[in-house]
Design a protein around this motif. Sequence first.
Motif, PDB file in Angstrom:
ATOM      1  N   GLY A 220       0.793  -1.228   0.000  1.00 24.18           N
ATOM      2  CA  GLY A 220       0.000   0.000   0.000  1.00 24.18           C
ATOM      3  C   GLY A 220       0.821   1.272   0.000  1.00 24.18           C
ATOM      4  N   ARG A 221       2.128   1.153  -0.175  1.00 20.62           N
ATOM      5  CA  ARG A 221       2.988   2.350  -0.226  1.00 20.62           C
ATOM      6  C   ARG A 221       3.746   2.374  -1.534  1.00 20.62           C
ATOM      7  N   PHE A 222       3.616   3.447  -2.264  1.00 16.12           N
ATOM      8  CA  PHE A 222       4.247   3.525  -3.568  1.00 16.12           C
ATOM      9  C   PHE A 222       5.183   4.726  -3.656  1.00 16.12           C
ATOM     10  N   ARG A 223       5.994   4.748  -4.690  1.00 16.35           N
ATOM     11  CA  ARG A 223       6.915   5.866  -4.866  1.00 16.35           C
ATOM     12  C   ARG A 223       6.262   6.998  -5.651  1.00 16.35           C
ATOM     13  N   GLN A 224       5.120   6.693  -6.269  1.00 21.05           N
ATOM     14  CA  GLN A 224       4.291   7.761  -6.829  1.00 21.05           C
ATOM     15  C   GLN A 224       2.882   7.544  -6.329  1.00 21.05           C
ATOM     16  N   PHE A 225       2.272   8.561  -5.803  1.00 19.78           N
ATOM     17  CA  PHE A 225       0.887   8.430  -5.369  1.00 19.78           C
ATOM     18  C   PHE A 225       0.211   9.786  -5.482  1.00 19.78           C
TER      19      PHE A 225
END
Length: 502
Positions: A126-131
Motif C-alpha cells: 500500500g505504499r508507492f513511490r508515486q501516489f
Amino acid sequence: MSKKQKTFRPKARVPKGLQDERATDVVQQRQMLDAIRHVFDLYGFEALQTSALEYADALGKFLPDADRPNEGVFSFQDDDDQWLSLRYDLTAPLARFVAQNYDALPKPFRRYQEGPVWRNEKPGPGRFRQFTQFDADTVGAAGMTADAEMCSLMSDIMENLGIAREDYEVRVNNRKILDGVLETIGLDLSDEAGQGQRLTVLRAIDKLDRLGIEGVTLLLGKGRKDESGDFTKGAELSEDQIAGVVAFLEVKGTSRSAICDALAPVVGDSQTGLEGVAELREIDELLTAVGYGDDRVVFDPGIVRGLEYYTGPVWEIELTFETTNEEGQQVRFGSVGSGGRYDGLVERFKGVKVPATGCSIGVSRLFAALRALGRLDDTEGYGPVVVLVMDRDDIKSYQAMVQELRAAGIRSEMYLGESGMRAQVKYADKRRAPLVVIQGEDERAAGEVTLKDMVLGTEMSKTIDDNKEWREEQPAQISVSRSDLVSGVQSILGRYNLGSGK
RNA sequence: GCCGCCUUAGCUCAGUUGGUUAGAGCGCUAGAUUGUGGAUCUAGAGGUCCCCUGUUCAAUUCAGGGAGGCGGUACCA
C-alpha cells in the motif's frame, strides 16, 4: 558454455514502487476525485495546479547533498547546475507559490489541488513511490475558524463519497498541547538535544496505534526491540516524565468538551499547553455551532502527524471499519487523510509569518477503501459498442453505422483488427462491450442488423452448459431494421443505465 | 538503513539425492463449430530454472558474492 549472440531486449517492467492503471481503475478513480472536488468547490476553494518539479531548495529540508542527491526525493541537476526535485507533497509547492505571488493573491488565499507526488523510499504494502494527493489549504487566516472548517470539510468529503458516519472519524489534537506536556514534565526544548528528544517522544506517541501503551512506554524510556531483533533507541525519559506523557495519552472523555476539561490539568501551567487547549475548545464550539458533533469529529491526544512543520491543531481522517483482503486477513485502512496548521512554512521564503492550515487526502488508499466498501460504480468499466466487420468488402457500411451511433452520442467503434467473427466477439467480450452490432449477408439481405446483448448473454451462459444449445439459441440477440439501429442500441444500453453513453 | 524469508513458463507453483528431451494448473493462440463471447474436448506457442564467479567430466540443483522481490522494523515532509 556457448555464447549465443543475442540482440538486446530490454525487460518490459514498471519501475519498482510505481504502477500502471487500467481503464476501470482510471475511470473509477476519476469519479471519486470528482466527488472530492465537488466538496472543495462547494466550500469556495479555487483550483490550482503547480509544476511537478521544483527547485530543490524550495522544497525545504530535503536538500540533496553531494553523496546522496536522491535520498527521500527524486532529484537531478539542471543545465545550469541547479538541483531540481520532483515534489514530494503539495504543501511545499503551495508555500512557494504563495510566497512568489504574495502581493497579487487575495488573502486569505484558499486553493485546492490534486496530483501525483513522488517519494524515493522503500515501497511497501500500500505504499508507492508515486501516489496521488488531493489537498485544500487556507493561507493567511490565523483564527481557529479556518481550522474548524477543515474538520467539517473532511467530514463532508467522506460522506459525499458514501462512507457512513460510523465508518469514519476525524481525529483532532493540538501540537501546542503536546509541547505543553513536554514542558510540564521538564523537557528543556531550548537546546538541540532537547529538540532531538522532543522528536523522539513525538515519534513514540505516533506509534500508539500499532504498539499500544506498553510499546510507547518502552520507546519513551530506554528503547524497544522489535520481533525482527532490531533495537530502536528510546527518548531516555525518567520514570516520572514517562508517567506524565502516559497520563496525557490516557486522557479520555465522552465528548470533545469533556476531553478539553481533562487535558487542562495535564499541561499544568505551561502557557503553550493552555493555549492549545483553548484552541481545541474554540474548534469544538465552532463545530458544534454548525452541527458537527462527536459522531463526526473527535479529540484524540494520540494524534501527532508530521514532525517538522505543524504548529497548532493537527488532524487525521481515520476509517474505522475492517474488511478482509484477498488473502482472507483482517485489514484496517486507517488514516486516509491528514493535515493541520503550519504557520511557519511561507515564512521560509518571505521572512514574515503567514499563518496557514490545510488538509490532504491520500487518494490511493481512499480508493482501495471505497473498493472494499463496494462504493465504486462498476458500470463505469463498460467498453464501447463494437460493430463487427463481417464482410471486408463492405467496410463503408460498418463505418456508416459507427458514425450514426457516435452522432447519437453512443460510445462505439468498428472492429479494426484482422480476425474472424469468433475472435471479434471475443474481443468485444474482453473490452466489456455491453453489446455487439452484427450485419452479415443474411441481415443485409433482410435490411436488418443483429444486436447482441453481451451482458445478458453472460448471464444466460450460466444456465446453459450444452454448446449446441448455446449456439443455436443465439442468446440475448435481437434483430432490428437497419433504420432502427440507433434506437435499438439505445434501448439495450438503457437496461444497464448506460443511457446514450454520456 | 537493519533483520528474516524467497527467486523455475504471462500468473500460481511442483521438480531435479548434480546427468543428456525441466513439468502441472490457470491464462494465451488455434481447431472441433460452414456466421457467435461462456462450458467441454484436442492441439500449439511460451523457459539464459535471477545474475556472476567457483567446485566438478557435467551446475537449474552444491559453495561464495551480487541483484531483485516479499515480510517486519527504522525513517517518513
